[in-house]
Each structure stands twice: as C-alpha cells, then as structure tokens.
Design an enzyme around this catalytic site. Structure first.
Site, PDB file in Angstrom:
ATOM      1  N   SER A  95       0.802  -1.224   0.000  1.00 37.39           N
ATOM      2  CA  SER A  95       0.000   0.000   0.000  1.00 37.39           C
ATOM      3  C   SER A  95       0.837   1.277   0.000  1.00 37.39           C
ATOM      4  CB  SER A  95      -0.943   0.003   1.205  1.00 37.39           C
ATOM      5  OG  SER A  95      -0.212  -0.026   2.410  1.00 37.39           O
ATOM      6  N   LYS A 108      -7.076   3.386   8.271  1.00 37.14           N
ATOM      7  CA  LYS A 108      -6.125   4.398   7.800  1.00 37.14           C
ATOM      8  C   LYS A 108      -6.727   5.798   7.846  1.00 37.14           C
ATOM      9  CE  LYS A 108      -3.578   1.229   4.776  1.00 37.14           C
ATOM     10  NZ  LYS A 108      -3.278   0.849   3.373  1.00 37.14           N
TER      11      LYS A 108
END
Length: 932
Positions: A822, A865
């Site tokens: 990511s 996140k």
C-alpha cells in the site's frame, strides 16, 4: 461364690481393661501383666479354696468394666448433648485398670468364672474368663490390695412368651444376626477391607446358636450377638445394664443394624444372594480374589460364580426391588424422551436385555449407562421461538446493547430471524389448511346414523392429492452455520452468547482449541471401557433442547490428522446442513438431528481451517475495532463495568473522549478491547484509592472524579506507543503515507523519507521493511526512471536519472516490522518530489499500490487508515479509485473531517498534489505506457 438370686453377696472384683465388657455367656481374655491387684486376688481366692477343689474352674469373681464419662449416672443413657466435662474425658483416656479407684467402676458387672490361662509365643499371659450372670455393685468394701464389694447377683429373667413386641424383636434379632455372620464371612474373603473377620468354624458355631435359640432364650442370644458385634463401649455397657429382656433386645437390634450398615458402607454390594444370606444382605462376588472365588465355586457355594442361586431368580430382596424400581423409572424416562423410531427400537431391545441380566454382570452397567444417555438426549424437545411483530426490533436492540458496531453479523442474524418468522407464519397457514382437509378426509366415509352420504372416490382422491401437496410445502428450519473470523478480543465469543439471548434459545460453548482426538467429537464406541458420547451429544444433553445455539470456539486451532484420527474431518458431518440431520455419534450409534442447532464458529485465521470444512460454513469477517468504535465501547460497556468492579459508583470516575482516545492510542495497540479494559481498570483503581483516602479523612469534597490527559502518565506510566503527527512544513523527498497495524483496528500515518547521494545507482532500504514493501520501492523507482523525461527530471529521454547517484529510502520507527504494497503510491511521489525538488503538502497523505504502468490499485485497511489520518492532523487523503466502496464503512465524523480524493493513475495524483506545477509530459497522461 455362688448366686443368690437377688440377695447381697460379698465378692472380689476385677476391673476390666478399658473398653472391655464381659457379658453373660461370652468369654474375655484379661491380661495379667502389670496387674498386681489381679495377682493378689487370685492368690487370696486359691488360699480360701479347699485343696481338693482347687482348680481354675472353681475360681469366680466379679468382672466390672470401667465407667464411661459419656453415660448417665444410672448407666442407661448416652450423653450426646456436649455437656461432658473435658477433665473427665482426659482422666478416662489416661485411666488404667490396675490403678482404678472405686469411683471409676461401673455400677453393673458380670460374675466371671476362670476357664483357663492362655499364653502365646512372644506375648504376655492372659486369663480366660467366662461370663455367668449379671450383678449390681451396691457398696465397695475395700480397694487394696484388690477390690471387694457387696454385690447383688441377678438371675436371668424369663422372657414373656405372649408379648407380641418381644417376639417381633426376637425375630428381627435372628435375622440381623444371620446377616451379620454372613457379611463377616464374606468380608473375610475380600482383601484389604479393613473390617472385622470371622473364621468359618466360629461362624458355624454361632449359626447353630442362632438356629437353636427360641424365644425363651432371647436374652442369652442378645448377649452373644452384642459380644460379636463391634460397637462402642457405651453401647455394650447399656446392654450389660439391661436386665429386662425386651429392653436388651431393642438395644442389641440397634447395635446390629449399625454394624451391618458399616460393613455395607465399606464393601460394594449387589443383588447376589445365597440361601445362607438373608434378603437384606447382598455382596459383589467380583470383589473376591479370583482364586478364592474359583475355589468356592468348585465347592458348590451358591452365588460364588456370579450367577443367582437356584430358586432365587435374582428378584426377591429389597435391593432387587429397588433395582427394579430404578429400571421402571429409566423405562419411563425413555418414554418421556420421545425417541426417534430407530432409537426406540434399540432402546426396547437393550431394556429387555437389561431386565434379564444380573447387576453383577459386566455388561449391566454398560447397557444401563447407554440407556441413560439415550434418555438424556433431547430428541424432540425444543425451545419455542416466540416470533411476533416485535421480534426483530427486540433482537436488534439486544444486539446493539451488547455490542457496538459489528453491523455485518448483526445484519445476517436479523435476516435469519426474519426468515424464521416467515417460515413459521407459512407453516401456521398450511397447518390450518391441512387440519381442515384431514377432517374432511376423516368424514369422507359418511355416517349412516346421521344420514351423511359418503364422498365419491374421485373426490376423496382429490382431497388426498391436495393434502399431500400441502404437506410437501411445509418448510423445514435449517439453521445457518456461521463462521466469525477476526482478531482476538473483538467480541466473537460474547457475540454468540448475545445471539442466543436475542433468539431466546439456550447457549452452549464447545472449545475446540487443542482437540486432537476424533473421539472427542464423535464419541468412543461402546466396546471401549468407560466410553462416553462426544462433545456434540454431551452439549445437547446439557442444554436439554434440540435447537440451542452452539458456539464452536477456536475452530481454527482444532488438531489435524494424527494417529488418533482427524478431528477436523469429524466436524464435516456436524457442519454440513445437508448431512447433520442424521449425525451419528460413535457411542450412541443412532442418527441424531442437528439441523435445528444454530452453529456459530469462531476463528482468528482461515489459513489453518481445511478447505472442505471452510466450504461448509458461511464466513463473516470481523475487522478490529477502530479508535472511534473503541471509544464508544469504552464509554458504554468497559468503563461502567470497571467502575462497578472496583467498588465505585456511577459518576465517581469521569473520563472525557480525549482521555479514552489517549489511552487507546498511546497505551494499547490491539484489534480488540481487552488491554483497553485493563488500562481502564488501572485508572478506576487509582481513583478508588483517592476516594477511599478522602472518605477515611472525612474530606470527601476534596475528591475529584475527573481524569485528565495530563493525569494518564502518573496513572499508567510513560506512553508505550508514540503517535505520528503530521508535520507543519513540507520538504522534498518526504511523503506522508498511511498504515493499518497488523493487530487490526488501528491505523496511523507513516513518513517515507527518500534521500540521494553521489554513488553508482545503488538503492538502500531501511526501517525493517518486508519483501513486498521492498518490491514496491523497486516498482516505484522503475516507473520514475521510465518517465523521467515526461516528468521533466531529465533533458534527454535516454538519460539515466540514477547515473552517478545512489538512493536511501527509510521508514521511521525502525523497530516495528512493516510490509505490504500500500505504500507504492507514496514511494513514487517521494521519488518524484526528491528528483524535482518540489515538496509534498505536509497535511496530505496517500495510500495505494502502484503497477509498472502507473495505475493506482486498491489496498485494504481503508477504514483504519482514514481514522488514523484524521487523528494525526491530516486534511487531504489520496485513495485508489477502486477503494471508493470501502469509504462507506468509515464513520461519518471521519469522512466529513477529511477531503478524500480518488485517483486511478499516478499522473492524476501528481496533478492533485502539485496543481500549480507544469509537467512536460502531462498531456500524455491518458495514453502513456511503459517503455519496458
């Protein structure tokens, strides 16, 4: 001296050893050593006797036992009310017969006749004395060198032959006497029983006495049996004091009853009996040593071989009657259990075998245990599902009250409830129609008396066809099999219990962690010793209904194939909706319907669950709790629970949202809330100490229930985890990425730092990076090198941007392992920022995987996140366009606090990061491809 039938007589007395009592007709051994009084008495008696008549049998004297402190003064009643003087107890314990005083002598005694002297090897000599008749000590004339007293000798009273109660007591005495002799004989054959023993010769002698005794000799028989029985000193003293035959019989019957019960308590008895054993006494022949049992069997002793003696039939005593009653009760339990047809057939067969079998048979206990297990299984008994208009609303409220979040599992359970309710409504309508048609079919034959004609055959066939069609439309409830997968501490186990409460069903938890034996699931076969059903059947027996909620906890930790079988394979039949209605436990060996059971399994990972087993379950993923969810859980559940657990009341500990968030992020890093609950408990205990001090010092007004963020370091210590905060100023080569912790539930920002230096094109990676993360750096560098001319980083398309240059990519917090794809977008932007000299806005963060063609691909952990980004002070986030759907799960306060930009390509990201900058190759964004 002779007897005088009630006139006073002067007699020499011998105090008997402590605990000894001589009864008329009995024999007693009196030790001679350390008894100067006895030696002086015998010498005096021999001197008085004529030389012609001088022999042992001519010597008589009074044998008086020592008095017990537990008897009343008249010697007739036992003192058991706790009023016995402790000094008297100690004095009696230390008393010796040779040093006895007249106060220590019992009021009653027995005239004894010396019948011989006995001395065995390596033992002291004993005087053998036989009891003749009872006496009463009126007055002690002297104590030394031996006792002399004025006594009254009592002849045996005649037994009233016409007294019915006396006759009944005598018959009871004979029966109990035979029983005692038989028990003593059989316990002599069993090793290590620790009980009294009786040789066959002596037992035979006493049997003759019992047989030949009639009612006129009832008193004599009572004395003999009281002497045989092992009883306390007080009991025998009361028998000695009982001159009345009826009273004596009552006391001896009580003694024999106690003795028989004691022997029965020390040996296991069954329904084996012999002609010589009275109906109330039975013995387990299997306890006798096999060699002795074989010898007894060869000698023809009935019952020694383990089979009932001829003519007894095994059902002629109280134990057998009790056994028969218990079998009748078991039969009724089987009837009440409403067994399935197959189970009923097996139960009837086994019950017939059981009734024909003796309890001593080894198979008896096996069959009985099996039938008891059959009766305990809930074959048809279910918990009625009360499904009404308020059912879904009440279930939703129950789930929300018990757990915050977890919307996926709540949605699935409410769907199950809705389907269950609709099926129930459909079945109720069908049942009404079936009832009407059944009634019509019953009346189709007509009624001659009421002049009702019968239906034609065609109409009857039509009704039957319609009835069959309606019957086939009945819906059968097949409960779903759910698998909750998520990190530890996220409420999987407690959620299953909450589901049972919401459904109104019974709950049972089965822990599968560490199960290595297939038999634990499916049970042992009946051929094994101590075989029992498996955990599934035992769970059904425990809850007592056929439709409970079963929690299969830690199914991912169940053992695999081994020499004991494969437990995970045994679960295949249990968790298959198409098969579990005929689940067969090895012990029961009869199909059991598990289709009504709602199975909820829990696991932390899917990796260790076999594919066939996983395919049978409906998997529901439970992610870790976010910081926002943990805040709500702490306020609604954890904090009130800890306040009560630490003796405080509501309002005596007050925590703001900032304090809870600080505790969550700086002192815990977990997917669940277990450590958070521990930290909240520490805070409550700290405040409990303050509250107790304020209360003790009468300064309750000084107590402050509010806990601030500044107090946490004093209460919980130094922060265990540092939270990254967005920087205020940007600089080239530094990019803010987003990370979701592997523990689940929490996310944060991650700075990616890129620096260059003179070199040969080498790339150095630090920060404890995983292989996937290293590869994402290589992909990012390749894309930047391939598009360096379009990016304006080189003046020549063929120029290598890494010529005479080396790179160092670092991710801070080097002790924490980092991995995953990511950070690909952040690495790419970081390289472009370094090479171009343009800084990335410090309040902007990004996440996404990058391909060699520059596409931004989706990643996981979006919810965590974004929550971490908002907490760190980030205002703008770049996300892959394909992650747009994941933002729907983000709390509203988070999505409203961030500007979320979705990008499909790196060029899009570049345009949003540096909107005012001009890139030479920007017009090629839609069609540029790799040069590789």
């Amino acid at each position: 001296m002779g007897t005088n039938g009630g006139r006073p007589t002067k007699l020499s007395l011998v105090p008997l050893p402590k605990g000894s009592v001589l009864l008329p007709g009995a024999t007693l051994r009196i030790p001679v050593s350390n008894r100067p009084d006895l030696a002086n008495l015998l010498s005096s008696l021999l001197d008085r006797t004529n030389a012609i008549r001088r022999d042992a049998n001519s010597i008589t004297f009074g044998c008086v036992p020592l008095c017990s402190p537990y008897l009343s003064k008249d010697g007739q009643h036992v003192i058991d009310n706790g009023t016995v003087d402790e000094d008297k107890k100690e004095e009696f314990e230390s008393l010796e017969a040779g040093q006895a005083r007249k106060e220590d002598l019992y009021r009653y005694g027995t005239l004894g006749k010396v019948i011989g002297v006995q001395r065995r090897a390596y033992s002291e000599p004993h005087l053998l004395v036989q009891g003749v008749q009872r006496l009463t000590v009126r007055r002690v004339l002297r104590e030394r060198p031996f006792f002399e007293a004025e006594c009254i000798l009592h002849d045996e009273k005649e037994t009233p032959l016409n007294d019915r109660e006396t006759a009944e007591l005598f018959q009871q005495l004979r029966q109990l006497s035979r029983e005692l002799l038989t028990l003593l004989r059989y316990t002599s054959l069993i090793p290590n029983t620790g009980g009294p023993r009786l040789s066959p010769l002596i037992a035979r002698k006493f049997e003759l006495i019992i047989t030949k005794s009639d009612l006129a000799q009832a008193g004599r028989l009572a004395d003999v049996m009281a002497d045989i029985a092992e009883s306390g000193l007080e009991d025998k003293l009361r028998v000695l004091a009982a001159f009345d035959v009826k009273t004596r019989l009552e006391r001896v019957v009580d003694i024999l009853n106690k003795q028989n019960q004691i022997i029965r308590g020390s040996v296991k008895f069954t329904t084996i009996s012999t002609d010589n054993i009275p109906p109330a006494s039975v013995l387990d022949i299997s306890q006798i040593d096999p060699r002795i049992r074989d010898l007894l069997s060869r000698r023809g002793i009935p019952g020694a071989s383990g089979t009932p003696p001829p003519g007894l039939g095994g059902r002629n005593n109280e134990a057998d009657e009790k056994e028969s009653n218990e079998l009748d009760e078991l039969q009724q339990r089987l009837k009440d259990a409403q067994l399935s047809p197959e189970a009923q057939k097996v139960a009837d067969k086994e019950m017939r075998r059981l009734r024909k079998m003796m309890p001593v048979n080894q198979e008896y206990g096996v069959i009985r245990t099996y039938l008891e297990n059959l009766a305990d299984i809930p074959w048809t008994k279910v918990t009625e599902d009360k499904l009404g208009p308020e059912t879904l609303k009440a279930a939703r409220k129950q789930l929300d009250d018990d757990h915050y979040g977890l919307e996926k599992i709540k949605k699935r359970l409410l769907e199950y409830l809705a389907v269950l309710r609709l099926k129930q409504s459909t079945n109720q309508g069908l049942e009404q129609q079936i009832s009407i048609l059944t009634k019509e079919l019953d009346n189709s034959g007509g009624d001659i008396e009421k002049d009702i004609p019968s239906l034609p055959e065609s109409d009857r066939a039509a009704i039957e066809s319609k009835l069959n069609a309606l019957t086939s439309k009945r819906t059968v409830d097949k409960s779903p099999i759910l698998l909750l997968v998520g990190p530890p501490g996220t409420g999987k186990t407690s959620l299953a219990r909450s589901v049972a409460t919401a459904l109104g069903r019974k709950f049972h938890r089965i822990s599968l962690g560490g199960v290595r034996d297939e038999a634990e699931i499916r049970g042992h076969r009946r051929t094994y010793v101590a075989a029992m059903p498996g955990v599934i059947v035992n769970g059904l027996k425990k809850v007592g209904v056929a439709n409970p909620v079963f929690l299969l906890d830690e199914i991912d930790k169940i053992g695999g194939p081994n020499f004991q079988g494969d437990p995970s394979a045994a679960m295949l039949e249990v968790l298959d909706p198409e098969q579990n209605h005929t689940f067969v436990d090895h012990y029961i060996n009869i199909p059991i319907d598990l289709s009504k059971v709602l199975f909820i399994a829990t696991a932390n990972s899917l990796d260790t669950i076999p594919a066939p087993l996983l395919d049978r379950m409906e998997t529901i993923q439970l992610s870790g709790y976010t910081t926002v969810e943990k805040r709500h859980i702490a306020k609604r559940h954890l904090l009130p629970k800890q306040i009560r657990a630490n003796g405080l009341s509501d309002g005596q500990v007050v925590l703001s949202d900032d304090v809870i968030d600080k505790t969550t992020t700086s002192y815990t890093r977990e997917s669940g809330v277990r450590n958070l609950e521990r930290e909240l408990g520490s805070i409550c205990r700290y405040k409990a100490v303050q509250f107790a001090d304020a209360t003790d010092s009468a300064k309750l007004e000084s107590y402050n229930p509010v806990v601030t963020v500044d107090d946490l370091e004093e209460i919980l210590g130094i922060e265990r985890f540092d939270e990254e905060i967005a920087e205020k100023h940007g600089r080239p080569g530094v990019v803010t990425g987003l990370v979701a912790y592997s523990t689940g539930g929490q996310g944060s920002i991650l700075f990616i730092e890129v620096a260059d230096m003179p070199g040969s094109g080498r790339v150095q990676l630090t920060g404890k990076l995983g292989d996937v993360l290293k590869e994402s750096v290589e992909v990012a560098l390749t894309w930047v090198k391939a598009h360096s001319f379009e990016l304006g980083l080189t003046s020549d398309p063929n120029e290598d941007i890494m010529k005479n240059r080396s790179l160092h990519v670092h991710c801070p917090s080097g002790a924490i392992p980092k991995d995953g794809p990511s950070a690909g977008l952040a690495h790419t932007i970081g390289l472009i920022s370094l090479f171009s000299g343009k800084a990335v806005p410090p309040k902007l963060a990004m996440t996404g995987e990058v391909s060699l063609r520059g596409r931004v691909m989706p990643v996981g952990g979006i919810k965590e996140k974004l929550i971490g980004a908002l907490r760190a002070g980030v205002t703008t986030v770049l996300l892959p366009h394909q992650n747009r759907k994941d933002v729907k799960d983000v709390p509203e306060e988070v999505s409203n606090g961030l500007e979320i930009i979705y990008v499909k390509h790196i060029w899009e990201a570049i345009r949003h990061i540096w909107p005012d900058a001009h890139w030479p190759g920007q017009h090629h964004m839609d069609f540029v491809e790799s040069r590789l």
